[in-house]
Design an enzyme around this catalytic site. Structure first.
Site, PDB file in Angstrom:
ATOM      1  N   ASP A  93       0.775  -1.079   0.142  1.00  0.00           N
ATOM      2  CA  ASP A  93      -0.042  -0.001   0.118  1.00  0.00           C
ATOM      3  C   ASP A  93       0.725   1.231  -0.033  1.00  0.00           C
ATOM      4  O   ASP A  93       1.422   1.587   0.988  1.00  0.00           O
ATOM      5  CB  ASP A  93      -1.098  -0.072   1.394  1.00  0.00           C
ATOM      6  CG  ASP A  93      -1.866   1.206   1.132  1.00  0.00           C
ATOM      7  OD1 ASP A  93      -1.912   1.720   0.350  1.00  0.00           O
ATOM      8  OD2 ASP A  93      -2.669   1.448   2.449  1.00  0.00           O
ATOM      9  N   LYS A 140       1.640   7.919   0.285  1.00  0.00           N
ATOM     10  CA  LYS A 140       2.005   8.058   1.743  1.00  0.00           C
ATOM     11  C   LYS A 140       3.361   8.657   2.009  1.00  0.00           C
ATOM     12  O   LYS A 140       4.044   8.665   1.089  1.00  0.00           O
ATOM     13  CB  LYS A 140       2.115   6.465   2.285  1.00  0.00           C
ATOM     14  CG  LYS A 140       0.707   5.841   2.630  1.00  0.00           C
ATOM     15  CD  LYS A 140       1.230   4.447   3.270  1.00  0.00           C
ATOM     16  CE  LYS A 140      -0.396   3.809   3.311  1.00  0.00           C
ATOM     17  NZ  LYS A 140      -1.131   4.367   4.498  1.00  0.00           N
ATOM     18  N   ASP A 193      -5.789   6.428  -0.660  1.00  0.00           N
ATOM     19  CA  ASP A 193      -4.970   5.774   0.465  1.00  0.00           C
ATOM     20  C   ASP A 193      -6.093   4.894   1.228  1.00  0.00           C
ATOM     21  O   ASP A 193      -6.037   3.883   2.127  1.00  0.00           O
ATOM     22  CB  ASP A 193      -4.357   6.590   1.193  1.00  0.00           C
ATOM     23  CG  ASP A 193      -3.192   5.880   2.074  1.00  0.00           C
ATOM     24  OD1 ASP A 193      -2.868   4.590   2.203  1.00  0.00           O
ATOM     25  OD2 ASP A 193      -2.557   6.382   3.190  1.00  0.00           O
ATOM     26  N   GLU A 196      -7.961   2.477   0.546  1.00  0.00           N
ATOM     27  CA  GLU A 196      -8.107   1.715  -0.567  1.00  0.00           C
ATOM     28  C   GLU A 196      -8.698   0.428  -0.079  1.00  0.00           C
ATOM     29  O   GLU A 196      -9.629  -0.712  -0.781  1.00  0.00           O
ATOM     30  CB  GLU A 196      -6.934   1.439  -1.121  1.00  0.00           C
ATOM     31  CG  GLU A 196      -6.137   0.241  -0.768  1.00  0.00           C
ATOM     32  CD  GLU A 196      -5.495   0.695   0.730  1.00  0.00           C
ATOM     33  OE1 GLU A 196      -5.507   1.908   0.914  1.00  0.00           O
ATOM     34  OE2 GLU A 196      -4.997  -0.054   1.131  1.00  0.00           O
ATOM     35  N   ARG A 225     -11.000  -0.372   1.979  1.00  0.00           N
ATOM     36  CA  ARG A 225     -12.574  -0.337   2.181  1.00  0.00           C
ATOM     37  C   ARG A 225     -13.047  -0.594   0.771  1.00  0.00           C
ATOM     38  O   ARG A 225     -14.133  -1.153   0.783  1.00  0.00           O
ATOM     39  CB  ARG A 225     -13.154   0.824   2.822  1.00  0.00           C
ATOM     40  CG  ARG A 225     -12.599   2.143   2.130  1.00  0.00           C
ATOM     41  CD  ARG A 225     -12.764   3.451   3.278  1.00  0.00           C
ATOM     42  NE  ARG A 225     -11.600   3.396   4.093  1.00  0.00           N
ATOM     43  CZ  ARG A 225     -11.531   4.324   5.131  1.00  0.00           C
ATOM     44  NH1 ARG A 225     -12.776   5.083   5.057  1.00  0.00           N
ATOM     45  NH2 ARG A 225     -10.639   4.366   5.924  1.00  0.00           N
TER      46      ARG A 225
END
Ligand code: BES
Ligand code: ZN
Ligand code: ZN
Length: 510
Positions: free
Chosen positions: A274, A281, A351, A353, A355
């Protein structure tokens, strides 16, 4: 297929046998209660005199107080080596203390202790003895696939003999075998999580699941690949994974699928890395986002634990696999997408993501007539802010079910803490100006709760009946517990494999 791991192998270099004999092979392991001043009589059988006096001296002098998780090695004597293990006070001892003591003993083992061990218990029930062995097995794990190793360095198999009475032997052996199977599941979850993200991506996970299923007659794995996911309308999964060269997929595990009736359905967030996507991030600790597939690893590990322990019921697991990358063709903040449920989602932050992929996994779960659905996800940093690394966040649309999961967690010492699923949070996640839902809360507070409230929008009603009742569902946010939990005695470092034991307990004790 690239394969960086051989599932279930970590931890296999230990043989546990049950014995009613008085002989002591190798190093003696002696779990003791606080306050003991000499070797309990029932432990003395077969002990060489020198060993006995050495232990008694240490106990009489108060040098070893047998506090919980304490260990002491006595290796000087000619009559053999001993590891003393503390259980705390006998008046309030629990299976958890035995499990932790077993883990502490395993962690204290050095080359000098050799490879043979005999454990001799005092005042311990069969459940306690088995928990001690479970702790040893769980702690017997290290992830060193990527380190160069000399031939001689390879760990020799450890032989552990648990001694008990003849009438206890059969029951103890059954329990230890069960824990051996469950430990395989925990270690598989850890292997998957620890594997670096250049070698662990959606296709690899899918290939592993496929290969794994071949080992069992009663498990089937179906892979929904990228093209099929697009065709099926899995807009959440596709939106997250399309910006990566490693395309997303959904992997579905079905155990004992021919059994009629409802079954548990587990759903996992499987982001193999991620980056945050376009909502990139910050750099610090970004490497840890390799663990963002911890939800899927939990689900796969649980299926392994169930398969290894011969579970006869039907269980389905759905893992939503994707890599979240920034790219020219990646999803942007502001995009509106539509997934399997038909509801639209305004993507305000790429970010958030997890869900999105789960929205498709949860909706898909409805096809399997679930008794209940539980999803597992390293979903929010906010959950780590709320609960630290000590407990998983637990939400449910059914208070009794939430309590049941909380209690299953307590039974195996994996805390899952009840969190609120409030209407206000649902409102916050459904008041997009442009779509049915939004993937970001309105403010910065309560982020773990708004995430749960978002997921609830994608839990189907029974038989997808618009006016029907929503299927019983729970969400477990393992962002703080899947890795980084320093107080977890079963784990030295890396992925923890948390909740494989909880869910195995829940499903097999229902
Ligand atoms: N995978 C992260 C959550 C996470 C962060 C887990 C840190 C463990 C440690 C998730 O996809 C994420 O980035 N969530 C965002 C959501 C936010 C954008 C609403 C977060 O928690 O910051
Ligand atoms: Zn994210
Ligand atoms: Zn994530």
């Amino acid at each position: 297929m690239k394969c960086c791991l051989s599932y279930g192998v970590a931890g296999d270099n230990m043989e546990i046998t049950i014995s009613a004999s008085d002989n002591i092979n190798g190093t003696l392991i002696l779990p003791l209660y606080e306050g003991v001043e000499e070797i309990p009589e029932e432990c003395e059988r077969g002990l060489p005199q020198g060993m006995k006096s050495q232990i008694n001296r240490v106990l009489a002098d108060g040098d070893f107080k047998a506090k919980k998780k304490a260990t002491m090695s006595l290796i000087g004597g000619e009559d053999g080596k001993v590891i003393l293990a503390g259980l705390g006070k006998s008046s309030d001892v629990s299976v958890h203390d035995f499990r932790k003591s077993g883990a502490a003993v395993f962690a204290s083992i050095k080359k000098v202790h050799g490879n043979d061990f005999t454990v001799r218990f005092t005042e311990a029930g069969v459940g306690h003895m088995a928990a001690f062995a479970e702790g040893m097995m769980l702690r017997n794990y290290s992830y060193d696939e990527y380190k160069m190793k000399d031939e001689e360095e390879t760990d020799a198999e450890k032989q552990i003999r648990l001694t008990c009475s003849e009438k206890e032997a059969e029951e103890l052996s059954t329990l230890v075998n069960k824990y051996r199977g469950i430990t395989k599941g925990v270690h598989l979850s850890r292997d998957l999580g620890n594997c670096p993200p250049n070698d662990m991506y959606p296709e690899v996970f899918a290939d592993m699941a496929w290969e794994w299923a071949k080992e069992f007659d009663n498990v089937d794995v179906t892979i929904i690949n990228y093209e099929q996911a697009i065709k099926a309308g899995m807009g959440g999964l596709v939106a997250v994974g399309k910006g990566s060269s490693r395309k997303p997929c959904m992997v579905i595990f079905e155990m004992n699928k021919d059994i009629k009736g409802r079954c548990p359905v587990l759903v996992g967030k499987g982001i193999t890395f991620d980056t945050g996507g376009i909502s990139l991030k910050p750099g610090a600790n970004m490497d840890e986002m390799k663990y963002d597939m911890g939800g899927s690893a939990t689900v796969f590990g649980t299926m392994e634990a169930l398969a290894q322990t011969g579970h006869e019921g039907k269980v389905v697991a759905i893992t939503c696999m994707a890599e979240n990358m920034p790219a020219a063709n990646a999803t942007r903040p502001g995009d509106v997408i539509k997934g399997l449920s038909g509801k639209t989602i305004e993507v305000l932050n790429t970010d958030a993501e997890g869900r999105l992929v789960l929205s498709d996994g949860l909706w898909k779960a409805g096809e399997y007539d679930p008794d209940f659905i539980i999803d597992f996800a390293t979903l929010t940093g906010a959950c780590v802010v709320a609960l630290g690394h000590e407990a998983t966040g637990l939400w449910s649309n059914d208070d009794d079910f939430r309590t049941e999961i909380h209690e299953a967690g307590n039974a195996v010492d994996e805390l899952a803490w009840p969190m609120p699923l409030l209407p206000a949070f649902e409102k916050e996640m459904t008041d997009s100006k442009i779509a049915d839902t939004r993937n970001l809360g309105a403010g910065r507070y309560g982020g773990a709760n708004t995430a749960a409230a978002f997921l609830k929008q994608f839990v189907p009603n029974r038989d997808y009946d618009k006016d029907g009742e929503q299927i019983t569902w729970a969400h477990m946010d393992i962002a703080g517990t899947y890795w980084g939990a320093k107080s977890n005695s079963m784990v030295k470092n890396g992925a923890t494999g948390v909740h494989v034991r909880t869910i195995h307990h829940l499903i097999t004790n229902r």
